[in-house]
Design an enzyme around this catalytic site. Sequence first.
Site, PDB file in Angstrom:
ATOM      1  N   GLU A 296       0.825  -1.201   0.000  1.00  0.00           N
ATOM      2  CA  GLU A 296       0.000   0.000   0.000  1.00  0.00           C
ATOM      3  C   GLU A 296       0.865   1.258   0.000  1.00  0.00           C
ATOM      4  O   GLU A 296       0.607   2.214  -0.710  1.00  0.00           O
ATOM      5  CB  GLU A 296      -0.931  -0.024   1.217  1.00  0.00           C
ATOM      6  CG  GLU A 296      -1.944   1.103   1.209  1.00  0.00           C
ATOM      7  CD  GLU A 296      -3.039   0.932   2.258  1.00  0.00           C
ATOM      8  OE1 GLU A 296      -2.864   0.144   3.188  1.00  0.00           O
ATOM      9  OE2 GLU A 296      -4.057   1.618   2.118  1.00  0.00           O
TER      10      GLU A 296
ATOM     11  N   GLU B 243       2.888  10.688  10.327  1.00  0.00           N
ATOM     12  CA  GLU B 243       3.596  10.709  11.613  1.00  0.00           C
ATOM     13  C   GLU B 243       4.134   9.297  11.907  1.00  0.00           C
ATOM     14  O   GLU B 243       5.273   9.130  12.347  1.00  0.00           O
ATOM     15  CB  GLU B 243       2.661  11.152  12.763  1.00  0.00           C
ATOM     16  CG  GLU B 243       2.268  12.620  12.738  1.00  0.00           C
ATOM     17  CD  GLU B 243       1.149  12.931  11.757  1.00  0.00           C
ATOM     18  OE1 GLU B 243       0.609  11.986  11.118  1.00  0.00           O
ATOM     19  OE2 GLU B 243       0.801  14.113  11.603  1.00  0.00           O
TER      20      GLU B 243
HETATM   21  C1  LIG Z   1      -9.221   8.703   2.144  1.00  0.00           C
HETATM   22  C2  LIG Z   1      -9.122   7.606   3.173  1.00  0.00           C
HETATM   23  C3  LIG Z   1      -9.402   6.298   2.810  1.00  0.00           C
HETATM   24  C4  LIG Z   1      -9.339   5.270   3.754  1.00  0.00           C
HETATM   25  N1  LIG Z   1      -9.694   4.009   3.353  1.00  0.00           N
HETATM   26  C5  LIG Z   1      -9.659   2.998   4.245  1.00  0.00           C
HETATM   27  C6  LIG Z   1     -10.078   1.676   3.850  1.00  0.00           C
HETATM   28  O1  LIG Z   1     -10.462   1.428   2.697  1.00  0.00           O
HETATM   29  N2  LIG Z   1     -10.063   0.701   4.785  1.00  0.00           N
HETATM   30  C7  LIG Z   1      -9.646   0.914   6.073  1.00  0.00           C
HETATM   31  O2  LIG Z   1      -9.611  -0.039   6.833  1.00  0.00           O
HETATM   32  N3  LIG Z   1      -9.255   2.161   6.491  1.00  0.00           N
HETATM   33  C8  LIG Z   1      -9.269   3.206   5.606  1.00  0.00           C
HETATM   34  N4  LIG Z   1      -8.910   4.493   6.009  1.00  0.00           N
HETATM   35  C9  LIG Z   1      -8.558   4.731   7.423  1.00  0.00           C
HETATM   36  C10 LIG Z   1      -7.077   5.014   7.638  1.00  0.00           C
HETATM   37  O3  LIG Z   1      -6.316   3.849   7.491  1.00  0.00           O
HETATM   38  C11 LIG Z   1      -6.932   5.632   9.056  1.00  0.00           C
HETATM   39  O4  LIG Z   1      -7.594   6.889   9.010  1.00  0.00           O
HETATM   40  C12 LIG Z   1      -5.472   5.840   9.444  1.00  0.00           C
HETATM   41  O5  LIG Z   1      -4.850   4.598   9.684  1.00  0.00           O
HETATM   42  C13 LIG Z   1      -5.345   6.715  10.710  1.00  0.00           C
HETATM   43  O6  LIG Z   1      -6.108   6.194  11.757  1.00  0.00           O
HETATM   44  P1  LIG Z   1      -7.143   7.120  12.570  1.00  0.00           P
HETATM   45  O7  LIG Z   1      -8.004   7.818  11.569  1.00  0.00           O
HETATM   46  O8  LIG Z   1      -7.782   6.253  13.603  1.00  0.00           O
HETATM   47  O9  LIG Z   1      -6.267   8.235  13.278  1.00  0.00           O
HETATM   48  P2  LIG Z   1      -5.439   8.097  14.638  1.00  0.00           P
HETATM   49  O10 LIG Z   1      -4.652   6.838  14.626  1.00  0.00           O
HETATM   50  O11 LIG Z   1      -6.379   8.331  15.782  1.00  0.00           O
HETATM   51  O12 LIG Z   1      -4.437   9.308  14.509  1.00  0.00           O
HETATM   52  C14 LIG Z   1      -4.786  10.661  14.786  1.00  0.00           C
HETATM   53  C15 LIG Z   1      -3.484  11.483  14.709  1.00  0.00           C
HETATM   54  O13 LIG Z   1      -2.570  11.073  15.744  1.00  0.00           O
HETATM   55  C16 LIG Z   1      -1.330  10.680  15.188  1.00  0.00           C
HETATM   56  N5  LIG Z   1      -0.761   9.557  15.917  1.00  0.00           N
HETATM   57  C17 LIG Z   1      -1.422   8.434  16.327  1.00  0.00           C
HETATM   58  N6  LIG Z   1      -0.548   7.602  16.943  1.00  0.00           N
HETATM   59  C18 LIG Z   1       0.678   8.211  16.918  1.00  0.00           C
HETATM   60  C19 LIG Z   1       1.994   7.842  17.375  1.00  0.00           C
HETATM   61  N7  LIG Z   1       2.215   6.687  17.990  1.00  0.00           N
HETATM   62  N8  LIG Z   1       2.998   8.722  17.155  1.00  0.00           N
HETATM   63  C20 LIG Z   1       2.795   9.894  16.508  1.00  0.00           C
HETATM   64  N9  LIG Z   1       1.573  10.292  16.042  1.00  0.00           N
HETATM   65  C21 LIG Z   1       0.539   9.466  16.243  1.00  0.00           C
HETATM   66  C22 LIG Z   1      -1.660  10.246  13.771  1.00  0.00           C
HETATM   67  O14 LIG Z   1      -0.541  10.270  12.923  1.00  0.00           O
HETATM   68  C23 LIG Z   1      -2.728  11.285  13.384  1.00  0.00           C
HETATM   69  O15 LIG Z   1      -2.133  12.488  12.964  1.00  0.00           O
HETATM   70  C24 LIG Z   1      -8.972   5.543   5.097  1.00  0.00           C
HETATM   71  C25 LIG Z   1      -8.687   6.853   5.469  1.00  0.00           C
HETATM   72  C26 LIG Z   1      -8.774   7.888   4.540  1.00  0.00           C
HETATM   73  C27 LIG Z   1      -8.481   9.288   4.991  1.00  0.00           C
END
Ligand SMILES: Cc1cc2nc3c(=O)[nH]c(=O)nc-3n(C[C@H](O)[C@H](O)[C@H](O)COP(=O)(O)OP(=O)(O)OC[C@H]3O[C@@H](n4cnc5c(N)ncnc54)[C@H](O)[C@@H]3O)c2cc1C
Length: 381
Positions: A244, A363
Amino acid sequence: MDLDFSAEQDAFRAEARAWLAARVPEGPLPSLETEEGFAAHREWEARLAADRWSVVSWPEEYGGRGADIFQWLIFEEEYFAAGAPGRVSQNGINLLAPTLFDHATDEQRARVLPSMATGEVVWAQAWSEPESGSDLASLRSTAVRTPGGWLLSGQKTWSSRAAFADRAFGIFRSDPDADRPHRGLTYLMFDLRAPGVTVRPIGRLDGKPAFAELFLDEVFVPDEDVIGEAGRGWRIAMSTTGNERGLMLRSPGRFLAAAGRLARDWRTYGDPADTAVRDRVADALIGARAYQLFTWANASRFAAGETIGAESSLNKVFWSEYDIALHETALELMGSDGELADGKWAEGYVFALAGPIYAGTNEIQRDIIAERLLGLPKGRR
Ligand SMILES: Cc1cc2nc3c(=O)[nH]c(=O)nc-3n(C[C@H](O)[C@H](O)[C@H](O)COP(=O)(O)OP(=O)(O)OC[C@H]3O[C@@H](n4cnc5c(N)ncnc54)[C@H](O)[C@@H]3O)c2cc1C
Protein backbone atom coordinates in the site's frame (compact mmCIF):
# COMPACT_ATOMS: atom_id res chain seq x y z
CA MET A 1 23.46 1.03 -15.14
CA ASP A 2 21.35 0.91 -18.30
CA LEU A 3 18.56 3.51 -18.28
CA ASP A 4 17.30 2.72 -21.80
CA PHE A 5 14.30 0.56 -22.57
CA SER A 6 14.73 -2.68 -24.49
CA ALA A 7 13.05 -3.28 -27.87
CA GLU A 8 10.65 -5.64 -26.11
CA GLN A 9 9.71 -2.97 -23.56
CA ASP A 10 9.20 -0.40 -26.32
CA ALA A 11 6.91 -2.86 -28.14
CA PHE A 12 4.92 -3.45 -24.94
CA ARG A 13 4.53 0.31 -24.47
CA ALA A 14 3.39 0.75 -28.07
CA GLU A 15 0.81 -2.04 -27.72
CA ALA A 16 -0.57 -0.56 -24.48
CA ARG A 17 -0.65 2.95 -25.95
CA ALA A 18 -2.52 1.82 -29.06
CA TRP A 19 -5.05 -0.17 -27.05
CA LEU A 20 -5.72 2.76 -24.71
CA ALA A 21 -5.91 5.30 -27.53
CA ALA A 22 -8.63 3.22 -29.19
CA ARG A 23 -10.67 2.55 -26.06
CA VAL A 24 -10.34 5.20 -23.33
CA PRO A 25 -13.73 6.92 -23.07
CA GLU A 26 -13.72 10.40 -24.61
CA GLY A 27 -15.39 12.14 -21.69
CA PRO A 28 -14.87 11.38 -17.99
CA LEU A 29 -17.05 8.63 -16.50
CA PRO A 30 -19.38 9.70 -13.66
CA SER A 31 -17.65 9.76 -10.24
CA LEU A 32 -16.90 6.25 -9.03
CA GLU A 33 -18.13 7.32 -5.59
CA THR A 34 -21.73 7.23 -6.89
CA GLU A 35 -23.84 4.18 -7.70
CA GLU A 36 -24.01 5.11 -11.37
CA GLY A 37 -20.28 5.85 -11.55
CA PHE A 38 -19.39 2.66 -9.70
CA ALA A 39 -21.32 0.63 -12.30
CA ALA A 40 -19.69 2.54 -15.19
CA HIS A 41 -16.22 1.95 -13.74
CA ARG A 42 -17.02 -1.72 -13.20
CA GLU A 43 -17.84 -1.97 -16.91
CA TRP A 44 -14.54 -0.29 -17.72
CA GLU A 45 -12.75 -2.96 -15.62
CA ALA A 46 -14.48 -5.63 -17.72
CA ARG A 47 -13.28 -3.96 -20.95
CA LEU A 48 -9.73 -3.82 -19.63
CA ALA A 49 -9.95 -7.46 -18.53
CA ALA A 50 -11.33 -8.65 -21.89
CA ASP A 51 -7.94 -7.85 -23.44
CA ARG A 52 -5.91 -8.70 -20.32
CA TRP A 53 -5.02 -5.14 -19.39
CA SER A 54 -6.71 -5.04 -15.98
CA VAL A 55 -3.97 -6.96 -14.14
CA VAL A 56 -1.00 -7.05 -16.48
CA SER A 57 1.44 -8.45 -13.91
CA TRP A 58 -0.69 -11.43 -12.85
CA PRO A 59 -0.13 -14.90 -14.30
CA GLU A 60 -2.23 -15.66 -17.38
CA GLU A 61 -4.30 -18.29 -15.56
CA TYR A 62 -5.88 -15.53 -13.43
CA GLY A 63 -6.49 -13.07 -16.27
CA GLY A 64 -3.12 -11.32 -16.45
CA ARG A 65 -0.30 -11.18 -19.00
CA GLY A 66 2.48 -12.43 -16.77
CA ALA A 67 4.14 -9.02 -17.30
CA ASP A 68 7.23 -8.20 -15.24
CA ILE A 69 7.43 -5.25 -12.88
CA PHE A 70 8.98 -2.97 -15.54
CA GLN A 71 6.20 -3.69 -18.02
CA TRP A 72 3.71 -3.03 -15.25
CA LEU A 73 5.27 0.42 -14.65
CA ILE A 74 5.26 1.11 -18.38
CA PHE A 75 1.57 0.23 -18.54
CA GLU A 76 0.83 2.55 -15.61
CA GLU A 77 2.62 5.44 -17.32
CA GLU A 78 0.62 4.89 -20.49
CA TYR A 79 -2.62 4.47 -18.54
CA PHE A 80 -2.33 7.85 -16.81
CA ALA A 81 -0.93 9.58 -19.89
CA ALA A 82 -4.04 8.44 -21.78
CA GLY A 83 -6.30 9.98 -19.10
CA ALA A 84 -7.97 6.61 -18.50
CA PRO A 85 -10.61 6.23 -15.73
CA GLY A 86 -9.78 5.65 -12.04
CA ARG A 87 -9.64 1.98 -11.02
CA VAL A 88 -12.65 0.92 -8.98
CA SER A 89 -11.00 -2.44 -8.25
CA GLN A 90 -7.79 -1.02 -6.82
CA ASN A 91 -8.26 -2.21 -3.21
CA GLY A 92 -8.61 -5.78 -4.40
CA ILE A 93 -5.95 -5.62 -7.08
CA ASN A 94 -3.34 -3.67 -5.13
CA LEU A 95 -3.92 -4.89 -1.56
CA LEU A 96 -5.75 -8.20 -1.39
CA ALA A 97 -4.25 -9.82 -4.49
CA PRO A 98 -0.58 -9.48 -3.40
CA THR A 99 -1.63 -10.94 -0.03
CA LEU A 100 -3.28 -13.87 -1.80
CA PHE A 101 -0.23 -14.44 -4.00
CA ASP A 102 1.95 -14.60 -0.89
CA HIS A 103 -0.27 -16.37 1.65
CA ALA A 104 -3.37 -18.02 0.11
CA THR A 105 -3.96 -21.56 -1.10
CA ASP A 106 -4.12 -22.41 -4.81
CA GLU A 107 -7.84 -23.04 -4.36
CA GLN A 108 -8.38 -19.53 -2.91
CA ARG A 109 -6.38 -17.90 -5.69
CA ALA A 110 -8.33 -19.78 -8.37
CA ARG A 111 -11.64 -18.87 -6.71
CA VAL A 112 -11.01 -15.20 -5.92
CA LEU A 113 -8.63 -13.70 -8.48
CA PRO A 114 -10.42 -14.15 -11.85
CA SER A 115 -13.62 -12.33 -10.76
CA MET A 116 -11.45 -9.59 -9.21
CA ALA A 117 -9.63 -9.15 -12.51
CA THR A 118 -12.86 -8.59 -14.43
CA GLY A 119 -14.45 -6.25 -11.86
CA GLU A 120 -17.29 -8.72 -11.35
CA VAL A 121 -16.43 -8.77 -7.63
CA VAL A 122 -15.16 -5.48 -6.21
CA TRP A 123 -13.38 -5.65 -2.83
CA ALA A 124 -13.23 -3.26 0.14
CA GLN A 125 -10.57 -3.13 2.85
CA ALA A 126 -12.03 -3.58 6.37
CA TRP A 127 -9.11 -2.90 8.69
CA SER A 128 -9.78 0.37 10.55
CA GLU A 129 -12.10 0.58 13.53
CA PRO A 130 -13.41 3.63 15.40
CA GLU A 131 -10.68 3.26 18.07
CA SER A 132 -8.07 1.52 15.94
CA GLY A 133 -6.41 3.34 13.08
CA SER A 134 -2.71 3.98 13.63
CA ASP A 135 -2.74 1.53 16.53
CA LEU A 136 -4.36 -1.13 14.38
CA ALA A 137 -3.26 -3.98 16.65
CA SER A 138 -5.71 -2.71 19.29
CA LEU A 139 -8.66 -3.70 17.08
CA ARG A 140 -11.64 -5.20 18.86
CA SER A 141 -13.83 -6.85 16.21
CA THR A 142 -13.91 -10.56 16.87
CA ALA A 143 -13.88 -13.84 14.99
CA VAL A 144 -15.36 -16.61 17.13
CA ARG A 145 -15.01 -20.27 16.20
CA THR A 146 -18.15 -22.07 15.03
CA PRO A 147 -18.56 -25.41 13.22
CA GLY A 148 -17.10 -25.04 9.71
CA GLY A 149 -15.96 -21.46 10.12
CA TRP A 150 -16.06 -18.25 12.12
CA LEU A 151 -18.60 -15.69 13.32
CA LEU A 152 -17.51 -12.06 12.86
CA SER A 153 -18.83 -9.29 15.12
CA GLY A 154 -17.87 -5.68 15.69
CA GLN A 155 -17.52 -2.41 13.79
CA LYS A 156 -15.18 -1.35 11.00
CA THR A 157 -14.93 2.17 9.60
CA TRP A 158 -13.50 4.30 6.76
CA SER A 159 -13.89 1.41 4.38
CA SER A 160 -13.33 3.00 0.96
CA ARG A 161 -15.95 2.10 -1.68
CA ALA A 162 -17.69 -0.34 0.69
CA ALA A 163 -20.94 1.50 0.00
CA PHE A 164 -21.13 -0.24 -3.39
CA ALA A 165 -18.53 -3.04 -3.18
CA ASP A 166 -19.31 -6.76 -3.04
CA ARG A 167 -16.85 -8.32 -0.60
CA ALA A 168 -14.31 -7.21 2.00
CA PHE A 169 -11.09 -8.43 3.59
CA GLY A 170 -10.02 -7.62 7.12
CA ILE A 171 -8.43 -8.69 10.38
CA PHE A 172 -10.31 -9.86 13.45
CA ARG A 173 -9.42 -10.83 17.01
CA SER A 174 -9.77 -14.60 17.17
CA ASP A 175 -7.91 -15.21 20.44
CA PRO A 176 -8.83 -12.66 23.12
CA ASP A 177 -6.37 -14.33 25.54
CA ALA A 178 -3.28 -13.86 23.34
CA ASP A 179 -0.37 -12.33 25.29
CA ARG A 180 0.21 -9.38 22.89
CA PRO A 181 -2.34 -7.25 20.97
CA HIS A 182 -0.90 -8.21 17.57
CA ARG A 183 -1.12 -11.92 18.33
CA GLY A 184 -4.35 -13.91 18.03
CA LEU A 185 -5.62 -12.02 14.97
CA THR A 186 -7.04 -13.76 11.91
CA TYR A 187 -7.24 -12.49 8.32
CA LEU A 188 -10.55 -13.26 6.59
CA MET A 189 -12.62 -12.46 3.52
CA PHE A 190 -16.38 -11.90 3.84
CA ASP A 191 -19.43 -11.00 1.81
CA LEU A 192 -20.77 -7.46 2.30
CA ARG A 193 -24.28 -8.76 1.60
CA ALA A 194 -24.13 -11.69 4.03
CA PRO A 195 -26.75 -11.93 6.81
CA GLY A 196 -25.56 -9.89 9.82
CA VAL A 197 -23.69 -7.22 7.77
CA THR A 198 -24.98 -3.63 7.83
CA VAL A 199 -23.21 -1.20 5.51
CA ARG A 200 -23.74 2.44 6.46
CA PRO A 201 -22.29 4.86 3.87
CA ILE A 202 -20.26 7.86 5.11
CA GLY A 203 -20.51 10.99 2.96
CA ARG A 204 -17.41 12.94 1.94
CA LEU A 205 -17.36 16.75 2.08
CA ASP A 206 -19.05 16.71 -1.33
CA GLY A 207 -21.72 14.32 -0.03
CA LYS A 208 -20.60 11.37 -2.15
CA PRO A 209 -20.40 8.11 -0.15
CA ALA A 210 -16.71 7.40 -0.68
CA PHE A 211 -16.54 5.36 2.55
CA ALA A 212 -18.76 3.20 4.73
CA GLU A 213 -18.95 1.92 8.26
CA LEU A 214 -19.55 -1.81 8.57
CA PHE A 215 -21.52 -3.26 11.46
CA LEU A 216 -21.07 -7.00 11.83
CA ASP A 217 -23.36 -9.17 13.93
CA GLU A 218 -22.29 -12.84 13.98
CA VAL A 219 -21.53 -12.93 10.27
CA PHE A 220 -20.67 -16.49 9.22
CA VAL A 221 -17.43 -16.95 7.27
CA PRO A 222 -16.48 -20.47 6.16
CA ASP A 223 -12.99 -21.81 6.88
CA GLU A 224 -12.17 -21.60 3.18
CA ASP A 225 -12.21 -17.79 3.49
CA VAL A 226 -9.46 -17.58 6.12
CA ILE A 227 -6.20 -16.38 4.54
CA GLY A 228 -3.13 -18.11 5.95
CA GLU A 229 -3.12 -19.63 9.40
CA ALA A 230 -5.78 -18.57 11.94
CA GLY A 231 -4.15 -16.41 14.62
CA ARG A 232 -1.33 -15.24 12.30
CA GLY A 233 -3.27 -12.40 10.69
CA TRP A 234 -0.90 -9.62 11.81
CA ARG A 235 2.07 -10.96 9.89
CA ILE A 236 -0.09 -11.36 6.79
CA ALA A 237 -1.52 -7.86 7.16
CA MET A 238 1.95 -6.34 7.47
CA SER A 239 2.95 -7.82 4.13
CA THR A 240 -0.01 -5.92 2.63
CA THR A 241 0.95 -2.53 4.07
CA GLY A 242 4.27 -2.60 2.23
CA ASN A 243 2.34 -2.79 -1.03
CA GLU A 244 0.00 0.00 0.00
CA ARG A 245 2.74 2.46 0.92
CA GLY A 246 5.33 1.40 -1.54
CA LEU A 247 5.13 0.70 -5.20
CA MET A 248 1.51 -0.02 -5.79
CA LEU A 249 -0.67 2.79 -4.62
CA ARG A 250 0.66 5.96 -6.10
CA SER A 251 2.13 5.15 -9.42
CA PRO A 252 4.67 7.63 -10.80
CA GLY A 253 2.62 7.53 -14.00
CA ARG A 254 -0.09 9.42 -12.19
CA PHE A 255 2.26 12.20 -11.10
CA LEU A 256 4.02 12.42 -14.46
CA ALA A 257 0.63 12.92 -16.11
CA ALA A 258 -0.49 15.48 -13.51
CA ALA A 259 2.80 17.44 -13.69
CA GLY A 260 2.55 17.45 -17.49
CA ARG A 261 -0.95 18.86 -17.25
CA LEU A 262 0.27 21.51 -14.79
CA ALA A 263 3.01 22.56 -17.22
CA ARG A 264 0.45 22.86 -20.04
CA ASP A 265 -1.80 24.95 -17.79
CA TRP A 266 1.18 27.17 -16.98
CA ARG A 267 1.55 27.93 -20.69
CA THR A 268 -2.13 28.93 -20.83
CA TYR A 269 -2.61 30.69 -17.52
CA GLY A 270 0.88 31.50 -16.23
CA ASP A 271 2.18 35.03 -15.69
CA PRO A 272 5.86 35.05 -16.79
CA ALA A 273 6.54 37.78 -14.21
CA ASP A 274 5.37 35.48 -11.41
CA THR A 275 8.59 33.53 -11.01
CA ALA A 276 7.51 32.06 -7.65
CA VAL A 277 4.68 30.06 -9.25
CA ARG A 278 6.83 29.26 -12.27
CA ASP A 279 9.49 27.78 -9.96
CA ARG A 280 6.89 25.63 -8.22
CA VAL A 281 5.67 24.31 -11.56
CA ALA A 282 9.29 23.40 -12.34
CA ASP A 283 9.56 21.75 -8.90
CA ALA A 284 6.47 19.67 -9.69
CA LEU A 285 8.02 18.46 -12.95
CA ILE A 286 11.32 17.65 -11.24
CA GLY A 287 9.50 15.91 -8.37
CA ALA A 288 7.50 13.68 -10.73
CA ARG A 289 10.64 12.70 -12.60
CA ALA A 290 12.58 12.05 -9.37
CA TYR A 291 9.75 9.88 -8.05
CA GLN A 292 9.66 7.99 -11.35
CA LEU A 293 13.39 7.27 -11.17
CA PHE A 294 13.20 6.29 -7.49
CA THR A 295 10.38 3.87 -8.32
CA TRP A 296 12.31 2.38 -11.24
CA ALA A 297 15.30 1.95 -8.93
CA ASN A 298 13.11 0.14 -6.38
CA ALA A 299 11.63 -1.98 -9.18
CA SER A 300 15.17 -2.98 -10.19
CA ARG A 301 15.80 -4.06 -6.62
CA PHE A 302 12.60 -6.13 -6.60
CA ALA A 303 13.55 -7.73 -9.89
CA ALA A 304 16.91 -8.66 -8.37
CA GLY A 305 15.06 -10.50 -5.58
CA GLU A 306 15.42 -7.85 -2.88
CA THR A 307 12.58 -6.41 -0.79
CA ILE A 308 12.10 -2.76 0.14
CA GLY A 309 10.51 -3.21 3.60
CA ALA A 310 10.58 -0.10 5.80
CA GLU A 311 11.81 1.99 2.86
CA SER A 312 8.27 1.95 1.48
CA SER A 313 7.60 4.57 4.20
CA LEU A 314 9.93 6.98 2.36
CA ASN A 315 7.82 6.52 -0.73
CA LYS A 316 4.60 7.09 1.18
CA VAL A 317 5.72 10.37 2.77
CA PHE A 318 7.06 11.59 -0.57
CA TRP A 319 4.02 10.85 -2.74
CA SER A 320 1.52 12.17 -0.22
CA GLU A 321 3.33 15.49 0.31
CA TYR A 322 4.14 15.84 -3.38
CA ASP A 323 0.47 15.38 -4.29
CA ILE A 324 -0.61 18.24 -2.03
CA ALA A 325 2.16 20.58 -3.29
CA LEU A 326 1.29 19.82 -6.92
CA HIS A 327 -2.38 20.59 -6.40
CA GLU A 328 -1.71 23.74 -4.36
CA THR A 329 0.50 25.01 -7.18
CA ALA A 330 -2.21 24.26 -9.73
CA LEU A 331 -4.88 26.08 -7.71
CA GLU A 332 -2.64 29.10 -7.20
CA LEU A 333 -1.76 29.20 -10.89
CA MET A 334 -5.35 28.97 -12.06
CA GLY A 335 -7.00 31.13 -9.43
CA SER A 336 -10.78 30.82 -9.52
CA ASP A 337 -10.57 28.91 -12.83
CA GLY A 338 -9.04 26.03 -10.86
CA GLU A 339 -12.35 25.53 -9.16
CA LEU A 340 -14.65 26.74 -11.89
CA ALA A 341 -13.16 25.80 -15.27
CA ASP A 342 -13.21 22.03 -14.96
CA GLY A 343 -13.11 21.41 -11.20
CA LYS A 344 -10.53 18.65 -11.66
CA TRP A 345 -7.72 20.39 -9.78
CA ALA A 346 -10.04 21.32 -6.90
CA GLU A 347 -11.37 17.76 -6.61
CA GLY A 348 -7.83 16.38 -6.79
CA TYR A 349 -6.72 18.81 -4.09
CA VAL A 350 -9.43 17.70 -1.68
CA PHE A 351 -8.43 14.07 -2.20
CA ALA A 352 -4.70 14.88 -1.91
CA LEU A 353 -5.34 16.30 1.58
CA ALA A 354 -6.19 12.74 2.72
CA GLY A 355 -2.85 11.38 1.46
CA PRO A 356 -0.92 11.96 4.72
CA ILE A 357 -3.66 10.03 6.58
CA TYR A 358 -4.58 6.91 4.63
CA ALA A 359 -2.17 4.01 4.05
CA GLY A 360 -0.76 4.80 7.53
CA THR A 361 -0.40 8.42 8.69
CA ASN A 362 2.80 10.28 7.90
CA GLU A 363 3.60 10.71 11.61
CA ILE A 364 3.70 6.92 11.88
CA GLN A 365 5.76 6.65 8.66
CA ARG A 366 8.28 9.15 10.09
CA ASP A 367 8.55 7.01 13.23
CA ILE A 368 9.26 3.96 11.06
CA ILE A 369 11.89 5.88 9.06
CA ALA A 370 13.51 7.22 12.25
CA GLU A 371 13.63 3.89 14.04
CA ARG A 372 14.13 1.30 11.32
CA LEU A 373 16.05 3.17 8.63
CA LEU A 374 17.99 5.75 10.64
CA GLY A 375 18.43 3.65 13.80
CA LEU A 376 17.24 6.49 16.07
CA PRO A 377 15.89 5.63 19.52
CA LYS A 378 12.19 4.77 19.87
CA GLY A 379 9.98 7.79 20.56
CA ARG A 380 7.70 8.08 23.57
CA ARG A 381 4.32 6.37 22.94
C1 LIG B 1 -9.22 8.70 2.14
C2 LIG B 1 -9.12 7.61 3.17
C3 LIG B 1 -9.40 6.30 2.81
C4 LIG B 1 -9.34 5.27 3.75
N1 LIG B 1 -9.69 4.01 3.35
C5 LIG B 1 -9.66 3.00 4.24
C6 LIG B 1 -10.08 1.68 3.85
O1 LIG B 1 -10.46 1.43 2.70
N2 LIG B 1 -10.06 0.70 4.79
C7 LIG B 1 -9.65 0.91 6.07
O2 LIG B 1 -9.61 -0.04 6.83
N3 LIG B 1 -9.26 2.16 6.49
C8 LIG B 1 -9.27 3.21 5.61
N4 LIG B 1 -8.91 4.49 6.01
C9 LIG B 1 -8.56 4.73 7.42
C10 LIG B 1 -7.08 5.01 7.64
O3 LIG B 1 -6.32 3.85 7.49
C11 LIG B 1 -6.93 5.63 9.06
O4 LIG B 1 -7.59 6.89 9.01
C12 LIG B 1 -5.47 5.84 9.44
O5 LIG B 1 -4.85 4.60 9.68
C13 LIG B 1 -5.34 6.72 10.71
O6 LIG B 1 -6.11 6.19 11.76
P1 LIG B 1 -7.14 7.12 12.57
O7 LIG B 1 -8.00 7.82 11.57
O8 LIG B 1 -7.78 6.25 13.60
O9 LIG B 1 -6.27 8.24 13.28
P2 LIG B 1 -5.44 8.10 14.64
O10 LIG B 1 -4.65 6.84 14.63
O11 LIG B 1 -6.38 8.33 15.78
O12 LIG B 1 -4.44 9.31 14.51
C14 LIG B 1 -4.79 10.66 14.79
C15 LIG B 1 -3.48 11.48 14.71
O13 LIG B 1 -2.57 11.07 15.74
C16 LIG B 1 -1.33 10.68 15.19
N5 LIG B 1 -0.76 9.56 15.92
C17 LIG B 1 -1.42 8.43 16.33
N6 LIG B 1 -0.55 7.60 16.94
C18 LIG B 1 0.68 8.21 16.92
C19 LIG B 1 1.99 7.84 17.38
N7 LIG B 1 2.21 6.69 17.99
N8 LIG B 1 3.00 8.72 17.15
C20 LIG B 1 2.79 9.89 16.51
N9 LIG B 1 1.57 10.29 16.04
C21 LIG B 1 0.54 9.47 16.24
C22 LIG B 1 -1.66 10.25 13.77
O14 LIG B 1 -0.54 10.27 12.92
C23 LIG B 1 -2.73 11.28 13.38
O15 LIG B 1 -2.13 12.49 12.96
C24 LIG B 1 -8.97 5.54 5.10
C25 LIG B 1 -8.69 6.85 5.47
C26 LIG B 1 -8.77 7.89 4.54
C27 LIG B 1 -8.48 9.29 4.99
